[in-house]
Scaffold this active site. Structure first.
Site, short mmCIF file in Angstrom:
data_model
loop_
_atom_site.label_atom_id
_atom_site.label_comp_id
_atom_site.label_asym_id
_atom_site.label_seq_id
_atom_site.Cartn_x
_atom_site.Cartn_y
_atom_site.Cartn_z
CG ASP A 91 -0.21 -0.20 2.52
OD1 ASP A 91 0.45 0.75 2.98
OD2 ASP A 91 -0.31 -1.30 3.09
N GLY A 143 9.49 -11.89 -1.00
CA GLY A 143 10.40 -11.32 -0.02
C GLY A 143 11.32 -12.34 0.62
CG ASP A 160 3.52 -3.36 6.15
OD1 ASP A 160 2.64 -3.98 6.79
OD2 ASP A 160 3.30 -2.31 5.52
CB SER A 161 3.97 -9.83 6.55
OG SER A 161 3.80 -10.15 7.92
CB THR A 162 -1.00 -10.94 5.74
OG1 THR A 162 -0.14 -12.00 5.30
CG2 THR A 162 -1.44 -10.14 4.53
CG ASP A 163 -3.24 -10.96 10.72
OD1 ASP A 163 -2.69 -9.85 10.81
OD2 ASP A 163 -4.47 -11.11 10.75
#
Length: 282
Positions: A91, A143, A160-163
């Site tokens: 984002d 990544g 900065d990843s998802t859960d």
């Protein structure tokens, strides 16, 4: 989980029946990317809402409550962060905050899903020009693979990843932490979001244990994030003699932040007593 047409609301359900929701004006669109389902909504009071595989990623009004504590504590604790790696963060919010630091000469962002970048550029008021900054090097890649194969060395690595469940599990593995440690300079900091303190406690503990096997020192902290099942946890791995308990005040004064307060840096380390005791025993 998801959008309720009758109620005009989007709700993300966490374990044990706990939910976080937003009233929605309309669903803007939904697309299945190569990696995940991406949804975008217009909320009543928080601007646009970005959802990936049913989980809230951000709302435009309040996204700084996540990006500021993810980025600025490590950036201000490091004596001279010049080369920064961001894994995820399609984002653009993390990239934006990193580039606010004048010491940064290069910020590499590696996002696996090009569609997230594309949608964010077109529809979200988040990056605020960060993608066009000459110091930004945006790559569409895995990544985990990138970190393992790159020859570059970094002062700060931000994940900065998802859960820390499902597809993002690899980003919370000992093997991945070892790759990150190797690619940090002699004095370096690594930070990752680590999920809800109350609802992903076991995942937080697992990640903390794995990081302790790799980094010279590991810190944990939490912060209330708009749109998440707060308090939200973060983990910091240290390589070398960087002191994460202190930040550089002279640099902090130029940032004019909304949520994270460098003058009250010590408040980050407040954690519910039972969680702190679990972490201390981990």
């Amino acid at each position: 989980m998801g959008f309720n047409e009758r109620e005009r609301a989007f709700v993300e359900w966490y374990p044990r029946g706990y939910g976080v929701g937003f009233k929605v004006k309309r669903k803007l669109f939904e697309v299945q990317t190569e990696y995940q389902k991406l949804e975008l909504y217009e909320t009543e009071g928080f601007g646009k809402l970005l959802v990936l595989d049913g989980t809230v990623q951000l709302v435009e009004r309040g996204e700084e409550s996540y990006h500021e504590p993810l980025v600025h504590p490590v950036m201000l604790a490091h004596p001279n962060p010049r080369n920064v790696l961001i894994i995820g963060g399609g984002d653009g919010g993390t990239l934006r905050e990193v580039l606010r630091h004048e010491t940064v000469e290069k910020a590499t962002m590696v996002e696996i899903d090009e569609k997230v970048i594309e949608v964010s550029k077109l529809y979200l008021d988040v990056a605020k020009g960060a993608f066009e900054d000459p110091r930004a090097d945006v790559k569409v890649d895995d990544g985990v693979k990138y970190l393992k194969e790159t020859d570059e060395r970094f002062d700060v690595i931000i994940v900065d990843s998802t859960d820390p469940v499902g597809p993002a599990k690899l980003l919370f593995s000992e093997e991945f932490y070892r790759s990150a440690y190797e690619k940090l300079n002699g004095r370096g900091l690594y930070v990752t979001q680590a999920g809800s303190v109350y609802l992903f406690t076991n995942e937080l503990l697992d990640a903390y244990r794995a990081m302790k096997k790799v980094f010279d020192k590991v810190y944990y902290f939490s912060f209330p994030v708009i749109g998440y099942a707060s308090p939200w946890s973060f983990l910091v791995g240290v390589k070398g003699d960087v002191d994460f308990t202190k930040v550089k005040g002279e640099r902090a004064g130029k940032l004019k932040l909304h949520y994270y307060d460098p003058e009250r840096h010590e408040t980050l380390f407040q954690m519910p007593r039972y969680v702190r005791e679990l972490l201390e025993r981990a």
